[in-house]
Design a protein around this motif. Sequence first.
Motif, PDB file in Angstrom:
ATOM      1  N   UNK A 125      56.547  31.750  36.067  1.00  0.00           N
ATOM      2  CA  UNK A 125      55.366  31.689  36.238  1.00  0.00           C
ATOM      3  C   UNK A 125      55.149  30.887  37.460  1.00  0.00           C
ATOM      4  N   UNK A 126      55.618  31.248  38.714  1.00  0.00           N
ATOM      5  CA  UNK A 126      56.012  30.400  39.858  1.00  0.00           C
ATOM      6  C   UNK A 126      54.277  30.280  40.519  1.00  0.00           C
ATOM      7  N   UNK A 127      54.027  29.052  40.559  1.00  0.00           N
ATOM      8  CA  UNK A 127      52.506  29.208  40.818  1.00  0.00           C
ATOM      9  C   UNK A 127      52.363  29.214  42.578  1.00  0.00           C
ATOM     10  N   UNK A 128      53.425  28.797  43.170  1.00  0.00           N
ATOM     11  CA  UNK A 128      53.432  29.004  44.685  1.00  0.00           C
ATOM     12  C   UNK A 128      53.640  30.603  45.107  1.00  0.00           C
ATOM     13  N   UNK A 129      54.077  31.351  44.108  1.00  0.00           N
ATOM     14  CA  UNK A 129      54.613  32.601  44.215  1.00  0.00           C
ATOM     15  C   UNK A 129      53.625  33.571  43.853  1.00  0.00           C
ATOM     16  N   UNK A 130      52.622  33.027  43.141  1.00  0.00           N
ATOM     17  CA  UNK A 130      51.714  34.120  42.754  1.00  0.00           C
ATOM     18  C   UNK A 130      51.421  34.118  41.252  1.00  0.00           C
ATOM     19  N   UNK A 131      52.117  33.107  40.511  1.00  0.00           N
ATOM     20  CA  UNK A 131      52.123  33.221  39.075  1.00  0.00           C
ATOM     21  C   UNK A 131      52.401  34.429  38.457  1.00  0.00           C
ATOM     22  N   UNK A 132      51.611  34.997  37.398  1.00  0.00           N
ATOM     23  CA  UNK A 132      51.877  36.195  36.701  1.00  0.00           C
ATOM     24  C   UNK A 132      52.029  37.351  37.587  1.00  0.00           C
ATOM     25  N   UNK A 133      52.803  38.411  37.534  1.00  0.00           N
ATOM     26  CA  UNK A 133      52.684  39.873  37.959  1.00  0.00           C
ATOM     27  C   UNK A 133      51.915  40.633  37.103  1.00  0.00           C
ATOM     28  N   UNK A 134      51.254  41.850  37.558  1.00  0.00           N
ATOM     29  CA  UNK A 134      50.597  42.526  36.595  1.00  0.00           C
ATOM     30  C   UNK A 134      51.304  43.841  36.260  1.00  0.00           C
ATOM     31  N   UNK A 135      51.149  44.218  35.155  1.00  0.00           N
ATOM     32  CA  UNK A 135      51.847  45.438  34.587  1.00  0.00           C
ATOM     33  C   UNK A 135      51.545  46.819  35.442  1.00  0.00           C
ATOM     34  N   UNK A 136      52.271  47.699  35.066  1.00  0.00           N
ATOM     35  CA  UNK A 136      51.684  48.932  36.048  1.00  0.00           C
ATOM     36  C   UNK A 136      50.320  49.430  35.526  1.00  0.00           C
ATOM     37  N   UNK A 137      50.238  49.238  34.228  1.00  0.00           N
ATOM     38  CA  UNK A 137      49.009  49.866  33.827  1.00  0.00           C
ATOM     39  C   UNK A 137      47.897  48.893  34.210  1.00  0.00           C
ATOM     40  N   UNK A 138      47.942  47.904  34.417  1.00  0.00           N
ATOM     41  CA  UNK A 138      46.791  46.956  34.989  1.00  0.00           C
ATOM     42  C   UNK A 138      46.651  47.260  36.513  1.00  0.00           C
TER      43      UNK A 138
END
Length: 477
Positions: free
Chosen positions: A95-108
């Motif tokens: 969860x790198x805040x500078x690199x955008x925190x969470x990535x989304x799942x494909x479904x999302x």
Amino acid sequence: MTQSIRNIPAVHEVIKTFETSNQQVERPIPAEVVKGWAQYHLRFLREDILQHPSNYENVTREMLMADLLFKLNQEVKSYRPNNLHQVLNGTGTVLHTNLGRARLSNKALERVIEVSKHYSTLEYNVSEGKRGSRHDIIKDLLIQVTGAEAAMVVNNNAAAVFLILRALCKGKEVIVSRGELVEIGGSFRISTIMEESDAKLVEVGTTNKTHAYDYEQAISENTRMLMKVHTSNFKTVGFTKEVSVEELKGIRDDVEQSSSNGILVYEDLGSGSLYPFRHDGIGEEPIVKEALNKGADIISFSGDKLLGGPQAGVIAGKKEVIDLLKKHPLARVLRVDKMTLAALEASLQSYIYDEVSDNPTIRDILLTEKQIQGKVDVFLRELEKELSPLNWKIETGKDTSLIGGGTMPTVERPTVGITVEKDGLSANKLEGILRKITIPVISRMKNTKVFIDFRTIDEEEIPLLIQALKEAEKLME
Ligand SMILES: *Cc1c(COP(=O)(O)O)cnc(C)c1O
């Protein structure tokens, strides 16, 4: 000097020469951008001539033009049409805040595309053919995953804290332990938010110890809330004492028996995990359902921390309290858009349908050393297949990765990655070059060497990483 100044070409001449000399790139660079560069370098040149006239005594107009063209070509090399673009996260911090925190799942992601590309039911009730409420879209899902009576979503957790304090506690006292007056990254301080909300902060206890009697003694007729803040990004150890939500509820219930002030117990959970990492022996993050069961009237937490969804702030708890918040004018100011709602709905569904392994945040935090080694092995095999081998020293190495995003500050997960070295190039230079390529690789240092942690490199990103290293090698020539 005046001669040198007269030698400076005009903007349109520079642009014209650049356009005729410049080999065509994939997508032409907009004229306004080129003009901006030309103006910038001409301004710089003029100032330099005025400041160091002797440096320019024998410099001809042609030489100035050649230098300007060189500078514009440098600009072309580092030009990126998009300021917000993909990077490869080699830091291992999930969860790198500078690199955008969470990535989304494909479904999302699919859901975001669907509702952004097409018209949607954002505020439309299809079965009744009339206006609906965007609050209703994920209300039931939120209730299921949190176990609360009611729930709502705002822009982020900072907005949730602000709305709760402003709508429920304006002009009233909010009691917080001195040990929990935290600052969370980029200028979010509980005390500052409190001030902005016009709620009155009553600090109790000390940095390391706060007791139940500290709260009891501080309660007055004006008290509206006992607030507990999860100390997400640090940990106090040693001679410490904090008061739990259960105890806060006990204190509140005792007070309410003698006089009914309507005091609320609120816990800002920060990350608020829906997945029980603690049960897997990873960290001590509070689990949302458990926190509510302990007696908080309301809680709030982020959408893009351990939940692994889009940026959002979830507020859950007693229906009468949530209803008050929904009615407040600020709820409209802090509301989320359809892309967020679509991504959050899909992210929450993964918990209901037991598909959390699709959630990149949870999957990557849980990755074992062996699984990460598997990704490194794929990388090394693919690298060997390359026709022109890289002229670098690449070695596999073990280390630990952090969770990040201001959560689980003391957790270190065992990991595997590669150290990269290049003869005659310092680690700092190498790290910098890796950031200058088309898809930048963000690495970290390990024992003065550049280290790429494979916890946060997906298997499908491995070809991109190899491409990136090849591109970096070209930059070194
Ligand atoms: C991260 C955090 C916040 C802020 O949440 P955002 O979603 O980043 O706005 C607030 N409180 C705590 C305790 C946090 O950990």
